[in-house]
Design an enzyme around this catalytic site. Structure first.
Site, short mmCIF file in Angstrom:
data_model
loop_
_atom_site.label_atom_id
_atom_site.label_comp_id
_atom_site.label_asym_id
_atom_site.label_seq_id
_atom_site.Cartn_x
_atom_site.Cartn_y
_atom_site.Cartn_z
N HIS A 105 0.88 -1.17 0.00
CA HIS A 105 0.00 0.00 0.00
C HIS A 105 0.92 1.23 0.00
CE1 HIS A 105 -2.35 -3.02 2.32
NE2 HIS A 105 -3.42 -2.44 1.84
N ASP A 108 2.33 2.00 3.36
CA ASP A 108 3.27 1.04 3.99
C ASP A 108 4.70 1.43 3.67
OD1 ASP A 108 0.99 -0.58 4.26
OD2 ASP A 108 1.53 -1.77 2.49
N GLU A 236 -10.80 -7.03 -4.48
CA GLU A 236 -10.57 -8.05 -3.44
C GLU A 236 -11.77 -8.09 -2.49
OE1 GLU A 236 -6.69 -7.92 -1.52
OE2 GLU A 236 -7.58 -8.76 0.31
N GLU A 272 -8.85 -13.81 -1.46
CA GLU A 272 -8.09 -14.08 -0.23
C GLU A 272 -8.76 -15.21 0.55
OE1 GLU A 272 -6.43 -10.80 1.87
OE2 GLU A 272 -6.83 -11.72 3.83
N HIS A 275 -10.74 -14.24 3.62
CA HIS A 275 -11.97 -13.51 3.28
C HIS A 275 -13.04 -14.49 2.80
CE1 HIS A 275 -9.49 -9.58 2.37
NE2 HIS A 275 -9.30 -10.04 3.60
N ASP A 300 -4.59 -13.76 -2.59
CA ASP A 300 -3.96 -13.36 -1.34
C ASP A 300 -3.92 -14.61 -0.47
OD1 ASP A 300 -3.23 -10.80 -1.88
OD2 ASP A 300 -4.53 -9.84 -0.40
N ASP A 311 -10.40 -11.87 10.74
CA ASP A 311 -9.37 -12.06 9.72
C ASP A 311 -8.02 -12.26 10.42
OD1 ASP A 311 -8.47 -12.12 7.13
OD2 ASP A 311 -8.49 -9.95 6.84
N ASP A 313 -5.37 -13.81 9.28
CA ASP A 313 -4.24 -13.68 8.35
C ASP A 313 -3.05 -14.56 8.71
OD1 ASP A 313 -5.50 -11.87 6.67
OD2 ASP A 313 -4.61 -10.10 7.60
#
Ligand code: XUL
Ligand code: CO
Length: 443
Positions: A105, A108, A236, A272, A275, A300, A311, A313
């Protein structure tokens, strides 16, 4: 080029493929980047990517406490120089973990300033450094995106914000994020809905917000064309978190949205795993729904925890889940300009530098193993043969007429009354097929 950079991961060499029998935890056991399948190396097939936000901005913070993960390179005289040293560390990691791609991003990689102009200036300085590092290492940008969810200005959404001022700000931010993605040769550009959703209809005009989201995406398509950006646009989907109702709930609702607003020609899906499961679907289901419409774009790669409703991750080492996903991906002809981006983070107590390696080695090995298993399963064609036979009644006669649009209710009624009668029962054989899959997975 930066001054000769210090070694940020001392004592860890580039990860080598040592095969399944190796005891070395800092080696690949299944991912052999150079191994060739159908004229392409495994590295070219997998197109693994590192998610900058997790791997290099993740600190382990959660709603109950601050970050635990402290990196030695996170010091310097000002935020932009720290950002550049962090990039040096990141590119050392990308090379050592043998990842050909990364994703970011805007916020980031470069610090947000106090005005948009200052943020853009910071971004330009860091992007120039990233460009040098890409050239020096050969690591490429899989996709870029804009963070339209962290800054408080986006608390009520970005393009779906009730305030047109915020819409305009988001447009300006995405314009710049697309410029830098193009500058860095990004092969895709991702739109995750972030805070595009709502908490209560007491304060929300749902129709207007969806119209605004579509208008925003059309403006993005127009802008990409005007700068000759050729990267693939990706949506996404995510069903919840941060908002209760996210507009891009899952692939099916995403397809309906794109078609409603005439956007389906310009977008594919970045799917993802976590998700998908938050939406109550399997990972493979989401892939198959996108592939059925020719809209499978990128992955993802991560996993949720079946016992937790958010989430998480995590890195995915569930070879069964990934093999099923790979079957659908390979059957669809692969991901094209997409890849497998590890949108996954270390657990809060995983604070060592080498944990970052163990995490990605596991993710890459699991996908590599799944890739090989899926290839074998597809080559032997047992499931495919079973499925083809299951639908064989549509291959000829009145079944073919149905598929070709040559049948109607009257003709079908006549057939049943005069000839067919009651259908014979046929087993779906699920248990048999699950056992067959188990034999592929475990011998
Ligand atoms: C959030 C998420 C994002 C997108 C990019 O759940 O997955 O990191 O991948 O904005
Ligand atoms: Co993601």
């Amino acid at each position: 080029m930066a001054k000769k950079s210090p070694v940020h991961f001392p004592g860890i060499d580039a990860i080598a493929y040592e095969g399944a029998q190796s005891d070395n935890a800092l080696a690949f056991h299944h991912y052999n980047p150079e191994e060739v399948f159908d004229g392409k190396t495994m590295a070219q097939h997998m197109r693994f990517s590192i998610a900058y936000w997790h791997a290099f901005r993740g600190t382990g913070s959660d709603p109950f406490g601050p970050g635990t993960i402290v990196r030695p390179w996170e010091s310097g005289k000002d935020p932009v120089s720290i950002a550049k040293v962090r990039l040096d560390a990141a590119f050392e990691f990308f090379q050592k973990i043998r990842a050909p791609f990364y994703c970011f991003h805007d916020r980031d990689i470069a610090p947000e300033g106090s005005t948009l102009a200052e943020s853009n200036k910071n971004l330009d300085a860091v992007v120039a450094h990233a460009k040098q590092l890409q050239q020096a290492t050969g690591v490429k940008l899989l996709w870029g995106t804009a963070n339209l969810f962290s800054n408080p200005r986006y608390m009520r959404g970005a393009s779906t914000n009730p305030d047109a001022h915020v819409f305009a700000y988001a447009a300006a931010q995405v314009k710049k994020a697309m410029d830098v993605t193009k500058e860095l040769g990004g092969e895709n550009y991702v739109f995750w809905g972030g805070r595009e959703g709502y908490e209560t209809l007491l304060n929300t005009n749902l129709k207007r917000e969806q119209d605004h989201l579509a208008a925003f995406l059309h403006l993005a398509v127009d802008y990409a064309r005007s700068i000759n950006f050729k990267g693939q646009f990706l949506i996404e989907p995510k069903p919840k978190e941060p908002t209760k109702h996210q507009y891009d709930f899952d692939v099916a609702s995403g397809i309906a949205f794109l078609r409603t607003y005439g956007l389906e020609k310009y977008f594919k899906f970045n799917i993802e795993t976590n998700h998908a499961t938050l939406a109550g679907h399997t990972f493979q289901h989401e892939i198959e729904v996108a592939a059925a419409q020719g809209l499978l774009g990128s992955i993802d790669a991560n996993a949720g925890d079946p016992l937790l409703g958010w989430d998480t991750d995590q890195f995915n080492t569930d070879v069964r889940e990934l093999t099923l996903a790979m079957i659908s991906i390979l059957r669809a002809g692969g991901l094209g300009s997409g890849g497998f981006n590890f949108d996954a983070k270390l657990r809060r107590p995983s604070t060592d530098l080498d944990d970052l390696f163990h995490a990605h080695i596991g993710g890459m090995d699991a996908y590599a193993l799944a890739f090989k298993l899926a290839r074998r399963i597809l080559a032997e064609g047992k499931f495919e043969q079973f499925v083809n036979e299951r639908y064989a009644s549509y291959d000829a006669g009145f079944g073919r007429d149905i598929e070709m649009g040559r049948a109607n209710f009257r003709s079908l009624e006549k057939l049943v009354l005069t000839k067919l009668g009651e259908p014979t029962q046929r087993s779906g054989k699920q248990e048999y097929l699950e056992n067959l899959l188990m034999r592929y997975l475990h011998g």
